[in-house]
Design a protein around this motif. Structure first.
Motif, PDB file in Angstrom:
ATOM      1  N   LEU A  77      18.028  -3.979  10.755  1.00  0.00           N
ATOM      2  CA  LEU A  77      17.663  -2.654  11.252  1.00  0.00           C
ATOM      3  C   LEU A  77      16.924  -1.907  10.159  1.00  0.00           C
ATOM      4  N   SER A  78      15.750  -1.382  10.481  1.00  0.00           N
ATOM      5  CA  SER A  78      14.937  -0.653   9.507  1.00  0.00           C
ATOM      6  C   SER A  78      14.771   0.800   9.927  1.00  0.00           C
ATOM      7  N   VAL A  79      14.544   1.657   8.946  1.00  0.00           N
ATOM      8  CA  VAL A  79      14.290   3.076   9.177  1.00  0.00           C
ATOM      9  C   VAL A  79      13.154   3.504   8.256  1.00  0.00           C
ATOM     10  N   ARG A  80      12.593   4.674   8.530  1.00  0.00           N
ATOM     11  CA  ARG A  80      11.608   5.220   7.616  1.00  0.00           C
ATOM     12  C   ARG A  80      11.720   6.732   7.600  1.00  0.00           C
ATOM     13  N   LEU A  81      11.167   7.326   6.568  1.00  0.00           N
ATOM     14  CA  LEU A  81      11.179   8.775   6.437  1.00  0.00           C
ATOM     15  C   LEU A  81      10.069   9.375   7.275  1.00  0.00           C
ATOM     16  N   GLY A  82      10.436  10.258   8.174  1.00  0.00           N
ATOM     17  CA  GLY A  82       9.447  10.959   8.968  1.00  0.00           C
ATOM     18  C   GLY A  82       8.745  10.052   9.959  1.00  0.00           C
ATOM     19  N   ARG A  83       7.618  10.522  10.458  1.00  0.00           N
ATOM     20  CA  ARG A  83       6.880   9.793  11.483  1.00  0.00           C
ATOM     21  C   ARG A  83       5.669   9.071  10.919  1.00  0.00           C
ATOM     22  N   ALA A  84       5.259   9.443   9.713  1.00  0.00           N
ATOM     23  CA  ALA A  84       4.078   8.814   9.122  1.00  0.00           C
ATOM     24  C   ALA A  84       4.391   7.380   8.728  1.00  0.00           C
ATOM     25  N   VAL A  85       3.382   6.550   8.742  1.00  0.00           N
ATOM     26  CA  VAL A  85       3.504   5.166   8.299  1.00  0.00           C
ATOM     27  C   VAL A  85       2.708   5.036   7.009  1.00  0.00           C
ATOM     28  N   ALA A  86       3.405   4.645   5.945  1.00  0.00           N
ATOM     29  CA  ALA A  86       2.738   4.531   4.654  1.00  0.00           C
ATOM     30  C   ALA A  86       3.043   3.177   4.041  1.00  0.00           C
ATOM     31  N   ASP A  87       2.063   2.613   3.337  1.00  0.00           N
ATOM     32  CA  ASP A  87       2.273   1.358   2.636  1.00  0.00           C
ATOM     33  C   ASP A  87       2.805   1.688   1.252  1.00  0.00           C
ATOM     34  N   THR A  88       4.130   1.851   1.151  1.00  0.00           N
ATOM     35  CA  THR A  88       4.736   2.263  -0.114  1.00  0.00           C
ATOM     36  C   THR A  88       5.199   1.083  -0.945  1.00  0.00           C
ATOM     37  N   GLY A  89       5.162  -0.141  -0.383  1.00  0.00           N
ATOM     38  CA  GLY A  89       5.523  -1.312  -1.158  1.00  0.00           C
ATOM     39  C   GLY A  89       7.015  -1.514  -1.248  1.00  0.00           C
ATOM     40  N   PRO A  90       7.445  -2.714  -1.605  1.00  0.00           N
ATOM     41  CA  PRO A  90       8.874  -3.012  -1.648  1.00  0.00           C
ATOM     42  C   PRO A  90       9.633  -2.217  -2.694  1.00  0.00           C
ATOM     43  N   ALA A  91       8.964  -1.810  -3.775  1.00  0.00           N
ATOM     44  CA  ALA A  91       9.668  -1.093  -4.836  1.00  0.00           C
ATOM     45  C   ALA A  91      10.118   0.291  -4.376  1.00  0.00           C
ATOM     46  N   ALA A  92       9.509   0.810  -3.288  1.00  0.00           N
ATOM     47  CA  ALA A  92       9.823   2.154  -2.824  1.00  0.00           C
ATOM     48  C   ALA A  92      10.903   2.156  -1.751  1.00  0.00           C
ATOM     49  N   GLU A  93      11.571   1.017  -1.489  1.00  0.00           N
ATOM     50  CA  GLU A  93      12.579   0.985  -0.430  1.00  0.00           C
ATOM     51  C   GLU A  93      13.667   2.010  -0.698  1.00  0.00           C
ATOM     52  N   LEU A  94      14.092   2.666   0.347  1.00  0.00           N
ATOM     53  CA  LEU A  94      15.074   3.738   0.221  1.00  0.00           C
ATOM     54  C   LEU A  94      16.427   3.200  -0.224  1.00  0.00           C
TER      55      LEU A  94
END
Length: 238
Positions: A77-94
């Motif tokens: 199960l995955s989640v993201r911050l907000g509605r925008a889709v950004a390529d933040t890379g694996p190092a930025a995982e929450l």
């Protein structure tokens, strides 16, 4: 300026898919979290910041669109911050606390505004936490905070930290402070005692205290209990 805050616990077990057969045990906590997040939406913020405890790799700012997952807890199960889709890379995982916060927003009627995350190292000094909060509170526009963190993990002999007689009084003091928006009481929480009691919320709560210094918010305690021997507190500030 800070216009509202919701305080929620951050166990991945809040996500029913993670809790599986034990999901119903935290139904009351989930309902309280949904109510608290509803207060954020009602405040009509311009931006929402999720603040939660993080270990070293998860510390720092996480931009809108940053992803998190619960694969480490056996759930795809995955989640993201907000509605925008950004390529933040694996190092930025929450970190897990912010992933739980993102899940709460997705399932409890999040405000349709930009969302960012801030992972706070659990040993961070109280003074530094307050300074970080002041910086957030000084931003322009209407800011709302979703503050993630647990109270002590030492309420019973089966708790992660075993039984500590200081845990129940500590948690009661935290619940009073969060339920009454007592900024000074939150600032005064003892870093060392909180650490010994494994209270992951101490640093995020002190960030909240710094952000709310000049906001004049009032608090409402929505939930306080210790399932699994861990103190969970839900409160709303508006």
């Amino acid at each position: 300026m800070l216009v509202a805050a919701a305080v929620c616990p951050c166990p991945p077990l809040l996500v029913p898919e993670v809790a599986a057969g034990a999901a119903s045990e935290l139904d009351d906590a989930r309902a309280a979290c949904a109510q608290a997040v509803g207060v954020l939406a009602a405040a009509r913020p311009d931006r929402l910041v999720i603040v939660g405890p993080a270990d070293e790799p998860g510390r720092g700012a996480h931009p809108e669109g940053a992803h998190g997952s619960f694969r480490g807890f056996g759930v795809d199960l995955s989640v993201r911050l907000g509605r925008a889709v950004a390529d933040t890379g694996p190092a930025a995982e929450l970190p897990p606390s912010l992933a739980v916060g993102a899940w709460l927003l997705e399932h409890a009627g999040r405000p349709d505004v930009p969302v960012e995350g801030l992972g706070v190292g659990e040993p961070l000094a109280a003074e530094r936490c307050v300074e970080v909060g002041r910086d957030i509170g000084a931003r322009s526009g209407r800011i709302a905070l979703l503050v993630m963190g647990d109270a002590s993990a030492c309420r019973t002999v089966k708790a992660p930290g075993y039984l500590d007689e200081r845990a129940a009084p500590f948690d009661a003091a935290v619940a009073r402070a969060l339920g009454t928006a007592d900024v000074e009481a939150l600032k005064a929480l003892d870093v060392h005692v909180a650490g010994e009691l494994k209270a992951s919320g101490r640093a995020p709560w002190q960030v909240l205290a710094g952000a709310a210094e000049a906001a004049g918010l009032t608090g409402t305690l929505l939930y306080e209990d210790a399932p699994y021997g861990v103190g969970y507190v839900v409160a709303a500030w508006s």
